[in-house]
Scaffold this active site. Structure first.
Site, mmCIF file in Angstrom:
data_model
loop_
_atom_site.group_PDB
_atom_site.id
_atom_site.type_symbol
_atom_site.label_atom_id
_atom_site.label_comp_id
_atom_site.label_asym_id
_atom_site.label_seq_id
_atom_site.Cartn_x
_atom_site.Cartn_y
_atom_site.Cartn_z
ATOM 1 N N GLU A 1 0.878 -1.168 0.000
ATOM 2 C CA GLU A 1 0.000 0.000 0.000
ATOM 3 C C GLU A 1 0.910 1.210 0.000
ATOM 4 O OE1 GLU A 1 -1.269 3.239 1.140
ATOM 5 O OE2 GLU A 1 -1.452 2.298 3.108
ATOM 6 N N CYS B 1 -1.624 8.631 3.055
ATOM 7 C CA CYS B 1 -1.714 8.176 1.668
ATOM 8 C C CYS B 1 -3.081 8.437 1.065
ATOM 9 C CB CYS B 1 -1.374 6.681 1.597
ATOM 10 S SG CYS B 1 -2.422 5.675 2.665
#
Length: 464
Positions: free
Chosen positions: A192, A231
């Site tokens: 990720e 993120c």
């Protein structure tokens, strides 16, 4: 390290972690860890990142409690073999798909959500029956210390170990290093990585009440998660030229309401993690053309590592701020002649982790879904997709690959083993000459018509 891995492998070989009782015991212990150490977690998050108690509970403690409780309630169903459908060709037979743990799992966590990104994947790995080596980020030293000291007191130390030190993981560059190392051993990897997550705002801004909701959710989705060091934080906003001033003024209003308008007295907002990241963000603003685009904020406090929420209007598209993930409290707003140009704009950049779009235009929604690629898409809100255990979380392309959360975490750390059960009888020998052409013709017919496949298997005609 090698001794720890050897012990984890030996523990896995004993089969201890495969039992449902062990898995549930560890998940309950993890809940106890969080419930009994809330104040210590609050203190560690404040020490590392300046997170308020509200932000810490919302983005860290609350998520872990929710995730562990959800996994406990679903674990029996997740572990149960699923019936596999078989064609009549295989009669008499039955099939099932059985989840089994992968073995020893290595989890690298990041510094921006040092509790969540450590313990949420751990919940999935435990639920799937694995042994785990957890490596917290050394860039959040207080949280790393908390995890390394506390986890052994609550969880099975022969099956779950924590180590400190080493490089931080969370960028495409480091992700490539991890993937290259894993490839030598054919080890599956879930990455990720993040990216530049855009927010698209269409003419819903023309409606004053919807403009307020949009601005609130943009402000929350940009500066709420670790002051943009996330993120899934909004990286930049795309809006039509004629609506840009409306958006900017409304966003400014809610920045002041949520966080205040004085650099020295900002409230409920995290600080930059360290001097290196602080200087990186300050350097983005030093570009004269970028500095000229600042329409709100821009002040910095180097001693406290705080940067004021900052809005930029149309910074140069070739500048670093528009080509690298910002990961901080700077929000570029890019104007377009027509909002539908946003699709081409997004497609000119690497795949984002999330696309946020504020629109009620169903045709435009369909275009966004069909003509762009991203880890996920959220309409008319920001960040909330991360809280849904029933939705997969993960990237695509440069924003990563693989997925986790809830059942998807269980699946990520499991191998789905197909199992086929056949009977020895009936089994009949063929009663006709084994002519090759005749057998081939019959075989073709058997696969074309499933009923004849049954006859084929029962007669033993599968023999060559």
């Amino acid at each position: 390290m090698e001794e720890s891995i050897a012990e984890l492998r030996e523990t896995f070989r004993t089969g201890t972690t495969k039992s449902v009782s062990w898995r549930k015991k560890q998940l309950r212990a993890l809940l106890d860890l969080v419930n009994e150490n809330e104040d210590s977690i609050f203190q560690a998050l404040d020490q590392d990142l300046g997170k308020s108690r509200v932000e810490s509970y919302r983005d860290e403690i609350g998520i872990i409690k929710k995730s562990a409780s959800y996994s406990l309630s679903c674990l029996d169903k997740w572990m149960a073999p699923k019936k596999g459908e078989l064609p009549l060709l295989f009669f008499p037979a039955k099939a099932e798909v059985m989840p089994e743990p992968l073995g020893v799992v290595l989890i690298f966590s990041s510094w921006n959500f040092p509790i969540t990104v450590a313990l949420d994947p751990l919940i999935g790995a435990i639920s799937a029956g694995n042994t785990v080596l957890l490596k917290p980020s050394e860039l959040a030293p207080a949280c790393m210390s908390f995890l390394t000291q506390t986890i052994p007191r609550y969880l099975d130390n022969k099956a779950i170990k924590v180590i400190g030190g080493g490089a931080d993981v969370g960028s495409p560059r480091v992700g490539r290093l991890v993937l290259t190392a894993a490839a030598k051993y054919l080890t599956p990897v879930t990455l990720e990585l993040g990216g530049k997550c855009p927010a698209i705002v269409d003419n819903t801004l023309s409606n004053p009440s919807k403009a307020k909701v949009t601005a609130k959710r943009i402000v929350g989705g940009k500066w709420g998660p670790c002051t943009g060091q996330a993120c899934i934080a909004i990286d930049y906003v795309l809006v039509e030229e004629k609506l840009a001033s409306t958006l900017i003024e409304t966003v400014k209003k809610y920045i002041k309401i949520f966080y205040g308008d004085n650099l020295k007295e900002l409230k409920s907002i995290s600080r930059i993690v360290n001097q290196l990241q602080f200087q990186r963000l300050v350097n983005l603003l030093k570009d004269p053309h970028v500095a000229a685009s600042v329409v709100y904020g821009g002040s910095v406090d180097e001693e406290k590592l705080v940067i004021e929420p900052t809005i930029l209007l149309d910074p140069p598209l070739d500048s670093e701020i528009m080509n690298e993930e910002i990961f901080g409290p700077l929000l570029p707003i890019i104007t377009l002649k027509n909002i539908e140009e946003s699709i081409e704009f997004i497609n000119s950049k690497p795949n984002p982790l999330v696309i946020y779009a504020f629109t009620e235009n169903e045709t435009f929604k369909k275009r966004i879904l069909s003509e762009t690629s991203s880890g996920s898409v959220t309409f008319n809100d920001s960040m909330v997709q991360f809280l849904c255990d029933s939705l997969p979380f993960g990237g695509v392309g440069q924003s990563g690959f693989g997925r986790y959360h809830g059942k998807y975490s269980f699946d990520t750390f499991s191998h789905e083993k197909s199992v086929l059960h056949r009977a020895f009888y009936p089994e009949l020998e063929p009663r006709y000459p084994p002519w090759t052409n005749f057998k081939l013709a019959f075989l073709k017919l058997a696969y074309a018509l499933d009923y004849f496949g049954l006859i084929l298997l029962m007669s033993g005609f599968r023999k060559s």
